[in-house]
Design a protein around this motif. Structure first.
Motif, mmCIF file in Angstrom:
data_model
loop_
_atom_site.group_PDB
_atom_site.id
_atom_site.type_symbol
_atom_site.label_atom_id
_atom_site.label_comp_id
_atom_site.label_asym_id
_atom_site.label_seq_id
_atom_site.Cartn_x
_atom_site.Cartn_y
_atom_site.Cartn_z
ATOM 1 N N MET A 1 1.104 -1.287 0.037
ATOM 2 C CA MET A 1 -0.019 0.416 0.155
ATOM 3 C C MET A 1 1.085 1.628 0.012
ATOM 4 S SD MET A 1 -3.009 1.035 2.554
ATOM 5 C CE MET A 1 -3.913 -0.333 2.821
ATOM 6 N N THR A 2 0.082 2.384 -0.735
ATOM 7 C CA THR A 2 1.556 3.060 -0.645
ATOM 8 C C THR A 2 1.075 4.410 0.211
ATOM 9 O OG1 THR A 2 1.082 3.024 -3.054
ATOM 10 C CG2 THR A 2 1.638 5.695 -2.194
ATOM 11 N N ALA A 3 1.998 4.914 1.168
ATOM 12 C CA ALA A 3 1.521 5.947 2.225
ATOM 13 C C ALA A 3 1.065 6.883 1.809
ATOM 14 C CB ALA A 3 3.226 5.385 2.400
ATOM 15 N N PRO A 4 0.289 7.527 2.574
ATOM 16 C CA PRO A 4 -0.034 8.856 2.176
ATOM 17 C C PRO A 4 1.225 10.271 2.751
ATOM 18 C CG PRO A 4 -1.488 7.890 4.106
ATOM 19 C CD PRO A 4 0.478 6.923 3.891
ATOM 20 N N VAL A 5 0.786 10.888 1.410
ATOM 21 C CA VAL A 5 1.143 12.293 1.114
ATOM 22 C C VAL A 5 0.639 13.406 2.273
ATOM 23 C CG1 VAL A 5 2.327 13.748 -0.331
ATOM 24 C CG2 VAL A 5 2.202 11.436 -1.627
ATOM 25 N N ARG A 6 1.887 13.351 3.099
ATOM 26 C CA ARG A 6 1.092 14.860 3.836
ATOM 27 C C ARG A 6 2.011 15.769 4.292
ATOM 28 N NH1 ARG A 6 -0.613 10.621 9.263
ATOM 29 N NH2 ARG A 6 -1.628 9.223 7.691
ATOM 30 N N THR A 7 1.624 16.425 4.739
ATOM 31 C CA THR A 7 2.408 18.072 3.920
ATOM 32 C C THR A 7 3.264 18.216 5.849
ATOM 33 O OG1 THR A 7 0.344 19.217 5.230
ATOM 34 C CG2 THR A 7 0.933 19.516 2.840
ATOM 35 N N GLN A 8 2.596 16.881 7.183
ATOM 36 C CA GLN A 8 3.000 17.353 7.970
ATOM 37 C C GLN A 8 2.391 16.129 9.186
ATOM 38 O OE1 GLN A 8 2.365 21.406 10.724
ATOM 39 N NE2 GLN A 8 1.183 19.584 12.275
ATOM 40 N N SER A 9 3.523 15.658 9.728
ATOM 41 C CA SER A 9 2.781 14.474 10.797
ATOM 42 C C SER A 9 1.968 14.682 11.633
ATOM 43 C CB SER A 9 4.495 13.756 11.109
ATOM 44 O OG SER A 9 5.001 13.853 10.642
ATOM 45 N N GLN A 10 0.766 13.975 11.850
ATOM 46 C CA GLN A 10 -0.306 13.824 12.288
ATOM 47 C C GLN A 10 -0.809 12.888 11.932
ATOM 48 O OE1 GLN A 10 -2.898 16.092 9.760
ATOM 49 N NE2 GLN A 10 -4.064 13.953 9.156
ATOM 50 N N PRO A 11 -1.673 12.235 12.706
ATOM 51 C CA PRO A 11 -3.038 10.970 13.112
ATOM 52 C C PRO A 11 -3.836 10.466 11.817
ATOM 53 C CG PRO A 11 -3.431 12.225 15.638
ATOM 54 C CD PRO A 11 -2.582 13.083 14.184
ATOM 55 N N ARG A 12 -3.759 9.420 11.791
ATOM 56 C CA ARG A 12 -4.591 9.045 10.592
ATOM 57 C C ARG A 12 -5.447 9.910 10.022
ATOM 58 N NH1 ARG A 12 -4.983 3.035 8.835
ATOM 59 N NH2 ARG A 12 -3.832 3.226 10.478
ATOM 60 N N HIS A 377 1.328 11.902 -8.345
ATOM 61 C CA HIS A 377 1.163 10.844 -7.045
ATOM 62 C C HIS A 377 0.737 10.049 -7.445
ATOM 63 C CE1 HIS A 377 4.613 13.614 -6.168
ATOM 64 N NE2 HIS A 377 4.407 14.379 -6.645
ATOM 65 N N THR A 378 0.231 9.167 -6.595
ATOM 66 C CA THR A 378 0.035 8.347 -6.310
ATOM 67 C C THR A 378 -0.254 8.310 -4.220
ATOM 68 O OG1 THR A 378 -0.005 6.714 -8.458
ATOM 69 C CG2 THR A 378 -1.023 5.528 -6.096
ATOM 70 N N GLY A 379 -2.370 7.844 -4.382
ATOM 71 C CA GLY A 379 -1.992 7.956 -2.767
ATOM 72 C C GLY A 379 -2.243 8.904 -2.016
ATOM 73 N N GLU A 394 -0.889 15.568 -11.220
ATOM 74 C CA GLU A 394 -1.533 13.886 -11.429
ATOM 75 C C GLU A 394 -1.689 13.129 -10.520
ATOM 76 O OE1 GLU A 394 -1.508 12.444 -15.265
ATOM 77 O OE2 GLU A 394 0.262 13.950 -15.939
ATOM 78 N N LEU A 395 -2.947 13.602 -9.514
ATOM 79 C CA LEU A 395 -2.883 12.544 -8.423
ATOM 80 C C LEU A 395 -4.136 11.539 -8.295
ATOM 81 C CD1 LEU A 395 -2.753 14.123 -4.736
ATOM 82 C CD2 LEU A 395 -4.266 13.051 -5.078
ATOM 83 N N THR A 396 -4.000 10.947 -7.939
ATOM 84 C CA THR A 396 -4.625 9.508 -7.943
ATOM 85 C C THR A 396 -4.833 9.028 -6.845
ATOM 86 O OG1 THR A 396 -4.242 9.050 -9.528
ATOM 87 C CG2 THR A 396 -5.438 7.223 -8.828
ATOM 88 N N GLY A 397 -5.806 9.322 -5.836
ATOM 89 C CA GLY A 397 -6.186 9.495 -4.019
ATOM 90 C C GLY A 397 -6.516 10.171 -3.731
ATOM 91 N N PRO A 398 -7.246 10.169 -2.674
ATOM 92 C CA PRO A 398 -8.127 10.972 -1.628
ATOM 93 C C PRO A 398 -7.215 12.288 -1.251
ATOM 94 C CG PRO A 398 -7.332 9.407 -0.436
ATOM 95 C CD PRO A 398 -6.853 8.806 -1.771
ATOM 96 N N LYS A 410 -4.165 24.074 -9.705
ATOM 97 C CA LYS A 410 -4.360 24.875 -10.627
ATOM 98 C C LYS A 410 -3.543 23.922 -12.195
ATOM 99 C CE LYS A 410 -3.787 29.678 -9.764
ATOM 100 N NZ LYS A 410 -2.857 30.524 -9.557
ATOM 101 N N GLY A 411 -4.866 23.937 -12.563
ATOM 102 C CA GLY A 411 -3.714 22.594 -13.723
ATOM 103 C C GLY A 411 -3.461 21.282 -13.691
ATOM 104 N N ALA A 412 -4.605 20.691 -12.640
ATOM 105 C CA ALA A 412 -4.558 19.441 -12.076
ATOM 106 C C ALA A 412 -5.275 18.459 -12.604
ATOM 107 C CB ALA A 412 -4.540 19.668 -10.570
ATOM 108 N N ALA A 413 -5.347 17.467 -12.579
ATOM 109 C CA ALA A 413 -6.168 16.218 -12.578
ATOM 110 C C ALA A 413 -5.648 15.528 -11.268
ATOM 111 C CB ALA A 413 -5.112 15.544 -13.567
ATOM 112 N N ILE A 414 -7.630 14.768 -10.768
ATOM 113 C CA ILE A 414 -7.566 14.378 -9.576
ATOM 114 C C ILE A 414 -8.314 13.326 -9.909
ATOM 115 C CG2 ILE A 414 -8.593 14.297 -6.806
ATOM 116 C CD1 ILE A 414 -7.464 17.488 -7.330
ATOM 117 N N THR A 415 -8.064 12.070 -9.547
ATOM 118 C CA THR A 415 -9.224 10.703 -9.283
ATOM 119 C C THR A 415 -8.861 10.144 -7.707
ATOM 120 O OG1 THR A 415 -8.083 10.327 -11.409
ATOM 121 C CG2 THR A 415 -9.276 8.998 -10.365
ATOM 122 N N GLY A 416 -10.380 10.682 -7.513
ATOM 123 C CA GLY A 416 -9.970 10.172 -5.812
ATOM 124 C C GLY A 416 -10.868 11.730 -5.732
ATOM 125 N N PRO A 417 -11.183 11.252 -3.650
ATOM 126 C CA PRO A 417 -12.301 12.677 -3.645
ATOM 127 C C PRO A 417 -11.584 13.185 -2.806
ATOM 128 C CG PRO A 417 -12.481 10.273 -2.489
ATOM 129 C CD PRO A 417 -11.370 10.246 -3.329
#
Length: 468
Positions: A1-12, A377-379, A394-398, A410-417
């Motif tokens: 499973m791909t780990a989440p991309v986070r901008t700061q460490s935080q809980p789930r 990016h995926t995850g 191009e981001l795949t994931g929530p 801007k000019g992004a493609a997001i697949t996910g909520p």
């Protein structure tokens, strides 16, 4: 499973909330038109030429040859430069959304611009409620099929690339203005003149030929080299970066230079490259008309005062790039084109700069990015603080935007909520989202459409609650 991309460490991250019942599911182009199938990509195959009236649907099938006219929609076109001058486009949009042309007894300039770009000179009649996206709501002085060499020369140009993809080689500013206009959008039709069909070449050979013919500009808004992979995929302000020197050169037109009949490709960028070392825009306040005018005067006087045989860029001399021997055509600063440019927005006929600054003041400022994602990016992406910017990503994931954090896409493609609860700022422009969007309780600003925001394609339910 791909780990989440986070901008700061935080809980789930919290679970995404279920969106409210009864919200429509489908594709919605915010700020543009409704679409059931989403934004069209570049043509998969060359669609052929047409001399008939622009109308809905694809042009006749075929393989267009050099010199033929091709009827396309704006979302079919690939740019061949990474940046535009935003202030040049803001001038057009400021004038397109003003009623001053009509008050002066003229048609709004957007109809003249469309007719000229379409090879039909200028507007002849405009029906009440006419729209750029509906070419049947206005007429041009030159009928389709009666184009002359002169009217064809004013048209923008395209090269057919591998797979029939259409690469725009001239007209990025004009067509982006049509894209961003309230009555334009990605499905607006326009005809382009084909300069070559390179669809039979490999990708490597295609780009080699494009560079040899100088049909591509591979320098960014700061004059740094880029690769062809870094070029935008679509037209629209959200896909381009802002080159302030490109706007500066535009405003010096007919004051410091005049585009020659055999104008070099990317002529304004060449002048801009040269001016970077001679005019420091950081020394001027480009939000203040008087200071901006001072910058334009300094640049245009520098252009005119330069000996004609001076090499400016790419081996071309000042005279070859249209240097005017007399600044402002020999007229005083209160007259000529510089005098017209100086007219304030309160005048019956404001200058280009006044329109640009007036429109720019209506564009919501994006917060400064503290984290920027580009590429693929995926995850999951969890934004817990700061300002995360998706720049053509191009981001795949929530995507989850936490309280007090900000998202600028801007000019992004997001697949996910995408979910934002209590965010500081959410700004989404020129983005394709396949999945639900929920934005609740934004503290400062939610921007999904409006001035300067390229239309989005949202393919899923949308929930917007309690946002300013």
């Amino acid at each position: 499973m791909t780990a989440p991309v986070r901008t700061q460490s935080q809980p789930r991250p919290p679970r995404l909330r279920r969106l409210g019942a009864g919200l429509a599911v489908g594709a919605v182009v915010l700020g543009g038109v409704l679409a059931s199938g989403g934004t069209a990509t570049a043509a998969a195959t060359a669609t052929g030429s047409t001399t008939g009236s622009p109308k809905a649907g694809s042009p006749k099938a075929g393989s267009p040859k050099a010199g033929e006219l091709l009827d396309v929609t704006l979302d079919q076109l690939r740019p061949t430069q990474p940046a535009v001058g935003f202030d040049q486009i803001y001038y057009k949009l400021g004038r397109y959304t003003s009623t001053k042309d009509e008050a002066n007894g003229d048609f709004n300039k957007r109809f003249d611009d469309w007719c000229e770009t379409n090879g039909q000179e200028k507007a002849a009649s405009v029906k009440p409620g006419a729209r750029l996206s509906d070419a049947s709501s206005f007429t041009c002085t030159v009928p389709v099929g009666k184009e002359t060499a002169e009217t064809r020369a004013a048209m923008k140009t395209v090269v057919v690339g591998p797979g029939g993809v259409l690469y725009l080689t001239d007209g990025h500013h004009s067509l982006t203005s049509f894209m961003e206009a309230p009555d334009g959008g990605p499905k607006t039709h326009i005809r382009l003149r084909v300069v070559d069909n390179l669809s039979g070449l490999s990708t490597a050979a295609f780009w080699k030929t494009m560079q040899e013919n100088k049909w591509v500009w591979l320098r960014d808004e700061n004059n740094r080299p880029i690769t062809t992979d870094q070029l935008p995929q679509h037209l629209g302000l959200a896909y381009f970066h802002d080159d302030r020197y490109r706007s500066l050169v535009y405003f010096t037109r007919d004051i410091g230079y005049q585009a020659p009949d055999d104008a070099a490709e990317f002529l304004e960028f060449q002048w801009g490259t040269w001016l970077r070392e001679r005019v420091d825009l950081g020394a001027y306040d480009l939000t203040a008309p008087a200071s901006y005018l001072s910058a334009i005067r300094a640049a245009s006087e520098t252009m005119s005062a330069t000996p004609g045989d001076t090499v400016i860029a790419d081996g071309r001399t000042a005279d070859e790039l249209g240097r005017m021997k007399e600044w402002n055509n020999g007229k005083k600063a209160t007259g000529g084109e510089f005098g017209k440019l100086s007219a304030p927005i309160t005048d019956a006929k404001p200058g280009k700069l006044a329109y640009a600054l007036d429109y720019r003041a209506r564009v919501p400022a994006a917060p400064a990015c503290t984290n920027t994602l580009t590429g693929k990016h995926t995850g999951p992406l969890v934004i817990s603080s700061g300002v995360t910017c998706l720049d053509g990503t191009e981001l795949t994931g929530p995507v989850v935007v936490g309280a007090g954090a900000s998202l600028v896409a801007k000019g992004a493609a997001i697949t996910g909520p995408v979910q934002a609860v209590g965010a500081r700022t959410v700004q989404i422009c020129g983005t394709s989202l396949t999945g639900p969007l929920s934005v609740v309780g934004t503290k400062e600003r939610l921007t999904l459409s409006g001035p300067g925001c390229t239309p989005n394609t949202l393919k899923g339910p949308v929930q917007l609650v309690g946002n300013p």
